[in-house]
Design a protein around this motif. Structure first.
Motif, PDB file in Angstrom:
ATOM      1  N   VAL A 249       0.865  -1.182   0.000  1.00  0.00           N
ATOM      2  CA  VAL A 249       0.000   0.000   0.000  1.00  0.00           C
ATOM      3  C   VAL A 249       0.899   1.229   0.000  1.00  0.00           C
ATOM      4  O   VAL A 249       1.939   1.239   0.658  1.00  0.00           O
ATOM      5  CB  VAL A 249      -0.914   0.019   1.244  1.00  0.00           C
ATOM      6  N   ARG A 250       0.500   2.255  -0.750  1.00  0.00           N
ATOM      7  CA  ARG A 250       1.342   3.453  -0.799  1.00  0.00           C
ATOM      8  C   ARG A 250       0.473   4.703  -0.787  1.00  0.00           C
ATOM      9  O   ARG A 250      -0.692   4.683  -1.195  1.00  0.00           O
ATOM     10  CB  ARG A 250       2.243   3.435  -2.033  1.00  0.00           C
ATOM     11  N   THR A 251       1.058   5.781  -0.314  1.00  0.00           N
ATOM     12  CA  THR A 251       0.362   7.058  -0.317  1.00  0.00           C
ATOM     13  C   THR A 251       0.368   7.641  -1.730  1.00  0.00           C
ATOM     14  O   THR A 251       1.089   7.161  -2.621  1.00  0.00           O
ATOM     15  CB  THR A 251       1.031   8.046   0.640  1.00  0.00           C
ATOM     16  N   ALA A 252      -0.409   8.698  -1.916  1.00  0.00           N
ATOM     17  CA  ALA A 252      -0.510   9.319  -3.240  1.00  0.00           C
ATOM     18  C   ALA A 252       0.809   9.895  -3.723  1.00  0.00           C
ATOM     19  O   ALA A 252       1.042  10.023  -4.931  1.00  0.00           O
ATOM     20  CB  ALA A 252      -1.576  10.412  -3.216  1.00  0.00           C
ATOM     21  N   THR A 253       1.709  10.234  -2.783  1.00  0.00           N
ATOM     22  CA  THR A 253       2.980  10.854  -3.162  1.00  0.00           C
ATOM     23  C   THR A 253       4.142   9.867  -3.189  1.00  0.00           C
ATOM     24  O   THR A 253       5.275  10.255  -3.469  1.00  0.00           O
ATOM     25  CB  THR A 253       3.322  11.983  -2.174  1.00  0.00           C
ATOM     26  N   ALA A 254       3.897   8.589  -2.892  1.00  0.00           N
ATOM     27  CA  ALA A 254       4.970   7.596  -2.828  1.00  0.00           C
ATOM     28  C   ALA A 254       5.327   7.078  -4.216  1.00  0.00           C
ATOM     29  O   ALA A 254       4.509   7.079  -5.143  1.00  0.00           O
ATOM     30  CB  ALA A 254       4.550   6.433  -1.941  1.00  0.00           C
ATOM     31  N   LYS A 255       6.568   6.590  -4.337  1.00  0.00           N
ATOM     32  CA  LYS A 255       7.008   5.940  -5.566  1.00  0.00           C
ATOM     33  C   LYS A 255       6.189   4.665  -5.788  1.00  0.00           C
ATOM     34  O   LYS A 255       5.804   3.978  -4.839  1.00  0.00           O
ATOM     35  CB  LYS A 255       8.494   5.599  -5.447  1.00  0.00           C
ATOM     36  N   GLU A 256       5.940   4.332  -7.038  1.00  0.00           N
ATOM     37  CA  GLU A 256       5.184   3.117  -7.345  1.00  0.00           C
ATOM     38  C   GLU A 256       6.000   1.871  -6.984  1.00  0.00           C
ATOM     39  O   GLU A 256       7.083   1.642  -7.524  1.00  0.00           O
ATOM     40  CB  GLU A 256       4.834   3.065  -8.836  1.00  0.00           C
ATOM     41  N   VAL A 257       5.491   1.095  -6.047  1.00  0.00           N
ATOM     42  CA  VAL A 257       6.085  -0.189  -5.667  1.00  0.00           C
ATOM     43  C   VAL A 257       4.971  -1.218  -5.716  1.00  0.00           C
ATOM     44  O   VAL A 257       3.913  -1.024  -5.122  1.00  0.00           O
ATOM     45  CB  VAL A 257       6.687  -0.142  -4.249  1.00  0.00           C
ATOM     46  N   THR A 258       5.198  -2.329  -6.423  1.00  0.00           N
ATOM     47  CA  THR A 258       4.152  -3.346  -6.549  1.00  0.00           C
ATOM     48  C   THR A 258       4.511  -4.666  -5.883  1.00  0.00           C
ATOM     49  O   THR A 258       3.643  -5.521  -5.709  1.00  0.00           O
ATOM     50  CB  THR A 258       3.830  -3.604  -8.032  1.00  0.00           C
ATOM     51  N   GLY A 259       5.771  -4.855  -5.495  1.00  0.00           N
ATOM     52  CA  GLY A 259       6.139  -6.100  -4.824  1.00  0.00           C
ATOM     53  C   GLY A 259       7.595  -6.094  -4.405  1.00  0.00           C
ATOM     54  O   GLY A 259       8.403  -5.302  -4.902  1.00  0.00           O
ATOM     55  N   ALA A 260       7.918  -6.984  -3.467  1.00  0.00           N
ATOM     56  CA  ALA A 260       9.299  -7.098  -2.989  1.00  0.00           C
ATOM     57  C   ALA A 260       9.531  -8.497  -2.433  1.00  0.00           C
ATOM     58  O   ALA A 260       8.593  -9.180  -2.002  1.00  0.00           O
ATOM     59  CB  ALA A 260       9.597  -6.047  -1.921  1.00  0.00           C
ATOM     60  N   GLN A 261      10.782  -8.918  -2.434  1.00  0.00           N
ATOM     61  CA  GLN A 261      11.202 -10.180  -1.839  1.00  0.00           C
ATOM     62  C   GLN A 261      12.483  -9.938  -1.058  1.00  0.00           C
ATOM     63  O   GLN A 261      13.323  -9.134  -1.484  1.00  0.00           O
ATOM     64  CB  GLN A 261      11.444 -11.245  -2.909  1.00  0.00           C
ATOM     65  N   ARG A 262      12.625 -10.613   0.080  1.00  0.00           N
ATOM     66  CA  ARG A 262      13.848 -10.483   0.874  1.00  0.00           C
ATOM     67  C   ARG A 262      14.329 -11.851   1.339  1.00  0.00           C
ATOM     68  O   ARG A 262      13.522 -12.724   1.655  1.00  0.00           O
ATOM     69  CB  ARG A 262      13.617  -9.598   2.102  1.00  0.00           C
ATOM     70  N   LEU A 263      15.638 -11.983   1.405  1.00  0.00           N
ATOM     71  CA  LEU A 263      16.282 -13.168   1.957  1.00  0.00           C
ATOM     72  C   LEU A 263      17.314 -12.708   2.973  1.00  0.00           C
ATOM     73  O   LEU A 263      18.230 -11.954   2.623  1.00  0.00           O
ATOM     74  CB  LEU A 263      16.958 -13.987   0.858  1.00  0.00           C
ATOM     75  N   TYR A 264      17.123 -13.106   4.234  1.00  0.00           N
ATOM     76  CA  TYR A 264      18.076 -12.816   5.304  1.00  0.00           C
ATOM     77  C   TYR A 264      18.791 -14.104   5.667  1.00  0.00           C
ATOM     78  O   TYR A 264      18.182 -15.181   5.671  1.00  0.00           O
ATOM     79  CB  TYR A 264      17.362 -12.301   6.556  1.00  0.00           C
TER      80      TYR A 264
END
Length: 207
Positions: free
Chosen positions: A158-173
């Motif tokens: 979810v993003r605010t109206a002024t945020a950069k477009e992000v549609t997904g992410a993955q992380r490996l720790y």
């Protein structure tokens, strides 16, 4: 060498690594009427049993990494402090602060900040909720790959109206060389498909 010797050597190596960090914890006021956060398993409340699969992550970590993306002209170096702490309840607190570095390793300016919560579940599923200072909120789900690595991917962004477009992410720790913490992150944003975005190598400074 049998497994008993290997385990003994691993414990001894961990104790040696902790010589400079075992007495350090998250700086904080100590007059709250409730348990304070602890990033040191030797201090504060006992770690909740629900968080045992995440135990190696607890601590304060610092190190350096690199940001890159198909929309960038060249990779950018950064440094980061990551705090993962608890207050005895069945979740972990997460805070990461980063700053950009020039080619000589000097600080350019503050960079990304994120805060959130690791919420392990009885079926070994891990929920990770992250709020970014850039106006993006992410809900990750994942599971431990083994005792020292954890993989997660976004279920919702979810993003605010002024945020950069992000549609997904993955992380490996994962724990790497001599107990250090490494992670890699992929992101889908600004119209681009999922691809490598950031990686870092962090060393324990408290806990």
């Amino acid at each position: 060498m049998d497994s008993g010797d290997s385990a003994s050597d691993a414990i001894q190596a961990a104790e040696q690594r902790a010589e400079s960090t075992r007495d350090r914890n998250v700086p904080q006021f100590d007059d709250l009427p409730i348990p304070v956060d602890s990033a040191n398993l030797r201090q504060g409340p006992n770690l909740n049993d629900a968080c045992l699969a995440l135990l190696p992550l607890v601590g304060v970590w610092r190190g350096e990494g690199e940001i890159n993306y198909s929309t960038m002209e060249k990779p950018v170096k950064f440094a980061q402090q990551l705090t993962i702490a608890h207050d005895g309840r069945p979740f972990l607190f997460h805070e990461a602060r980063a700053w950009l570095l020039d080619d000589e390793g000097k600080v350019i300016r503050p960079a990304a900040r994120e805060v959130g919560w690791w919420r392990p579940q009885p079926d070994d599923t891990i929920e990770l909720l992250l709020a970014h200072a850039t106006g993006v909120l992410e809900i990750f789900y994942g599971k431990p790959l083994n005792q020292t690595s954890w993989q997660l991917g976004t279920d919702a962004v979810v993003r605010t109206a002024t945020a950069k477009e992000v549609t997904g992410a993955q992380r490996l720790y994962g724990l790497i060389n001599n107990g250090d913490l490494g992670y890699v992150e992929e992101r889908a944003m600004v119209g681009q498909p999922m691809q490598p975005h950031a990686s870092a190598h962090l060393r324990r400074v408290a806990g």
